[in-house]
Design a protein around this motif. Structure first.
Motif, PDB file in Angstrom:
ATOM      1  N   ALA A 140       0.535  -1.188  -0.738  1.00 21.55           N
ATOM      2  CA  ALA A 140      -0.477   0.120  -0.161  1.00 21.55           C
ATOM      3  C   ALA A 140       0.683   1.310  -0.174  1.00 21.55           C
ATOM      4  CB  ALA A 140      -0.922  -0.226   1.364  1.00 21.55           C
ATOM      5  N   GLU A 141       1.573   1.417   1.214  1.00 23.07           N
ATOM      6  CA  GLU A 141       2.859   2.156   0.915  1.00 23.07           C
ATOM      7  C   GLU A 141       3.639   2.415  -0.459  1.00 23.07           C
ATOM      8  OE1 GLU A 141       6.165   4.384   3.751  1.00 23.07           O
ATOM      9  OE2 GLU A 141       5.155   3.392   4.167  1.00 23.07           O
ATOM     10  N   GLY A 144       1.639   4.000  -3.491  1.00 19.99           N
ATOM     11  CA  GLY A 144       1.311   5.141  -3.090  1.00 19.99           C
ATOM     12  C   GLY A 144       2.463   5.806  -3.773  1.00 19.99           C
ATOM     13  N   CYS A 299      -0.637  -3.401  -7.933  1.00 23.47           N
ATOM     14  CA  CYS A 299       0.531  -2.517  -7.905  1.00 23.47           C
ATOM     15  C   CYS A 299       0.971  -2.879  -9.205  1.00 23.47           C
ATOM     16  CB  CYS A 299       1.550  -2.814  -6.654  1.00 23.47           C
ATOM     17  SG  CYS A 299       0.972  -2.824  -5.219  1.00 23.47           S
ATOM     18  N   PRO A 313      -3.210   3.168  -2.056  1.00 24.47           N
ATOM     19  CA  PRO A 313      -3.518   1.856  -1.179  1.00 24.47           C
ATOM     20  C   PRO A 313      -4.635   1.732  -0.491  1.00 24.47           C
ATOM     21  CG  PRO A 313      -1.667   4.216  -1.438  1.00 24.47           C
ATOM     22  CD  PRO A 313      -2.746   4.457  -2.657  1.00 24.47           C
ATOM     23  N   TYR A 538       0.003  11.033   1.417  1.00 26.19           N
ATOM     24  CA  TYR A 538       0.860   9.436   1.271  1.00 26.19           C
ATOM     25  C   TYR A 538       0.148   8.151   2.200  1.00 26.19           C
ATOM     26  CZ  TYR A 538       3.418  12.139  -2.442  1.00 26.19           C
ATOM     27  OH  TYR A 538       3.729  12.535  -3.014  1.00 26.19           O
ATOM     28  N   PHE A 539      -0.076   7.581   1.874  1.00 27.10           N
ATOM     29  CA  PHE A 539      -0.113   6.586   3.022  1.00 27.10           C
ATOM     30  C   PHE A 539       0.585   5.768   3.893  1.00 27.10           C
ATOM     31  CE2 PHE A 539      -0.126   1.718   4.337  1.00 27.10           C
ATOM     32  CZ  PHE A 539      -1.310   1.759   5.456  1.00 27.10           C
ATOM     33  N   THR A 541       2.844   2.987   5.634  1.00 23.68           N
ATOM     34  CA  THR A 541       2.867   1.596   7.185  1.00 23.68           C
ATOM     35  C   THR A 541       3.194   1.840   8.830  1.00 23.68           C
ATOM     36  OG1 THR A 541       3.317   0.359   4.593  1.00 23.68           O
ATOM     37  CG2 THR A 541       3.936  -0.253   7.084  1.00 23.68           C
TER      38      THR A 541
END
Length: 633
Positions: A140-141, A144, A299, A313, A538-539, A541
């Motif tokens: 996810a991070e 992005g 992704c 994300p 932004y994501f 983690t």
């Protein structure tokens, strides 16, 4: 026109610098002669034969050089610059859910319930879901922050370099192309079984659709049809993907709701059968984790996502939440509808509905699986060309793989990937390749986890390579610990060694935490760190490096569960991939060297031509002075 040119001026100044519009409208980065030069050669060829000969030689070399089109030339073309960003959050979730929910919910639920966990199958899915989220946070991070095609390949390329990225791409090829071929072949077998069992089609179905010799005609049909559909257009394939994905979700909801309606509470007792125990639940979690593979396909299409820093994300997290909920609900419904000792390990839900006397539901479930499973093949054919596109963009594959047509389709890459997938699905049996493919996918997951640590942490100034060394040590020791735990725990030496290795794993993680501080910006001192826009969300983690390290340990545990033949086959695959990488790099360097020599030679030809032009002008003006030729470089 020539008379107005001052001595020593460049004869190519009238043209766009280094560009030439060819007959098909594409621009080439090679220099060409100007209109003035062309006119001069046409008018004065008889008086200047040496100039014509030089021009002919240059033209010949230009033709030779055009045979070696570089990737930078392809990307300079307006039609090949980039993939269009057209995928919404809904589209991305459709790709993630459609690529993840496949045979897992139709086959694995029954298999785990009957052989590993009984009613606690839902607990196995929940544990596997937690493990999937550990890697999901990393995806996810990174998606992005690095919203380009290629998934784990792109992240490894930015964090660890070209070679590691290429090996990661080889692993992703197993996930997209080879795994998609396996699903196509499985679909062909299921259709034959469905025709014989549900429709009583007779012997003709087996004779035509299962001729033997490891040939699967239906796998050929579904793979080739998916390839043709994608070639018809990006938007058409997107609509079909969305439709069949959510049809599949509705089918799973029907199965779960139907199971809850027919649920018998006594079937859920005992929740953890004594013959399986907690160890059986963990084995079930190991098996069920492979039902989560596929969410990372989101992704791989990151280069086509709208608002990628937000939607990528979110789509990864939504996919994992939705898939986990559906898996757990389906597991409870199945084990509640039929006692775990009677559940079919091959066809859990249809047989359970039959046992409860609901024949129409059994037929609908079996037909629904047949109708919706091909979307996994379709998504695989979508993803593999995007991976090839990323490799070709970085000049690790021929440039044709990153050519994008006017409709935004990677036509040549799709034809290549679809054709290869069709051949594999039609002729290659997968009985002994499952562990090989699974191990490769888990390696790609592990590389992604390590990539996030590299981008979020940095080595101390006095030991600039410390972080990389600690990560290599952590991955190696984690794998050794898991192999010892799985295969040697029954021995006294195995327990002792496993505990020692576990202590080393904890120590290595502690050293990363203590001596490798967090980077001031994502990416540290890498060039990509300068691309982040201020004020953009932004994501992020949480608990890095803990979460990526836990994901790495779980991936190593799953690899340790696989058959040794599959792991050895993966190592051989890595050797072949490495050999191809160094061969292609050497060939590319040779091509570049020839192009540099050509450009140097062309520059000398142009200088000679220019002075010949000046000499002719001086002769016309009656001057006898012979110009001095400059040194040729």
């Amino acid at each position: 026109r020539l008379g107005s040119m001052s001595p020593g001026s460049n004869s190519t100044a009238a043209a766009a610098p280094g560009q030439h519009v060819s007959s098909n409208g594409s621009r080439s980065s090679h220099q060409t002669t100007t209109n003035g030069e062309s006119a001069f050669h046409a008018e004065e060829s008889s008086s200047l034969p040496s100039s014509a000969a030089v021009a002919a030689a240059a033209t010949s070399q230009t033709a030779d050089a055009n045979l070696e089109r570089t990737t930078s030339q392809i990307l300079a073309d307006d039609e090949h610059r980039a993939l269009e960003r057209h995928l919404t959050l809904f589209d991305l979730v459709s790709i993630g859910v459609g690529g993840t929910i496949g045979s897992g919910i139709f086959v694995l639920c029954g298999l785990i319930a009957s052989e590993h966990a009984g009613p606690a199958t839902c607990l196995s899915w929940a544990i596997a879901g937690v493990a999937a989220f550990l890697s999901g946070f990393c995806y996810a991070e990174l998606s992005g922050r690095i919203p380009s095609a290629g998934s784990s390949y792109a992240y490894a390329h930015e964090s660890m370099g070209e070679f590691v990225a290429f090996i990661t791409a080889a692993c992703l090829t197993l996930e997209f192309l080879v795994s998609g071929s396996a699903v196509a072949r499985s679909w062909g077998d299921k259709v034959v079984e469905w025709l014989n069992v549900e429709l009583n089609a007779g012997p003709w179905a087996s004779r035509i659709l299962d001729p033997g010799y490891n040939i699967n005609p239906l796998a050929f049909v579904v793979s080739s049809c998916c390839t043709v559909l994608i070639l018809c257009g990006v938007r058409e394939s997107k609509i079909v993907t969305d439709f069949f994905t959510w049809t599949k979700v509705l089918l799973v909801l029907f199965m779960a709701i139907g199971g809850f309606v027919l649920l018998v509470p006594s079937n859920l007792s005992p929740f953890i059968p004594p013959e399986f125990g907690v160890a059986g639940v963990m084995r079930g979690a190991t098996t069920s984790f492979f039902g989560y593979l596929g969410f990372d396909g989101i992704c791989c299409v990151a280069g086509e996502a709208k608002s990628p820093n937000l939607n990528l994300p979110r789509s990864v997290m939504i996919t994992l939440v939705l898939v986990t909920v559906l898996y757990i609900a389906a597991a409870v419904a199945l084990t509640g509808m039929q006692h775990y000792t009677e559940i079919s390990p091959e066809s859990g839900f249809p047989e359970a509905f039959k046992a409860r006397g609901v024949m129409w539901a059994a037929q609908l479930t079996a037909a629904g699986e047949i109708c919706t499973l091909p979307v996994v093949v379709l998504i695989s054919v979508i993803l593999q060309p995007r991976l090839q596109y990323a490799l070709a963009r970085d000049e690790l594959l021929p440039p044709m793989f990153c050519e994008v047509d006017a409709g935004g389709n990677i036509k040549k890459g799709t034809i290549a990937a679809g054709s290869l997938m069709t051949l594999i699905a039609t002729f290659v049996p997968f009985e002994d390749l499952d562990d090989f493919v699974s191990a490769g996918i888990l390696v790609a997951f592990t590389v992604t986890n390590s990539s996030l640590i590299v981008m979020r942490r940095e080595s101390p100034t006095y030991r600039p390579r410390l972080l990389g060394q600690l990560l290599v040590a952590f991955n190696v020791v984690s794998l050794g610990m898991c192999i010892t735990f799985v295969h040697g725990w029954g021995f006294a030496w195995g327990k002792l060694l496993a505990l020692i290795l576990a202590a080393l794993v904890a120590l290595t993680w502690g050293l990363i935490k203590m001596f490798c501080p967090s980077s001031a910006v994502f990416g540290g001192n890498r060039p990509i760190a300068s691309t982040w826009a201020e004020g953009v969300e932004y994501f992020r983690t949480p608990f890095v490096p803990l979460i990526p390290c836990l994901g790495t340990i779980f991936n190593a545990y799953l690899i340790a569960q696989l058959d040794m033949s599959g792991i050895l086959l993966l190592l051989l695959y890595f050797v072949i991939s490495t050999a191809f990488y160094f061969y292609y790099r050497a060939r590319k360097r040779a091509v570049r060297s020839r192009q540099r020599r050509f450009r140097r030679g062309r520059g000398s030809y142009e200088e000679v031509e220019m002075h010949q032009v000046e000499s002719s002008e001086d002769a016309v003006d009656g001057e006898d002075t012979k110009p001095e030729l400059p040194a040729i470089t």
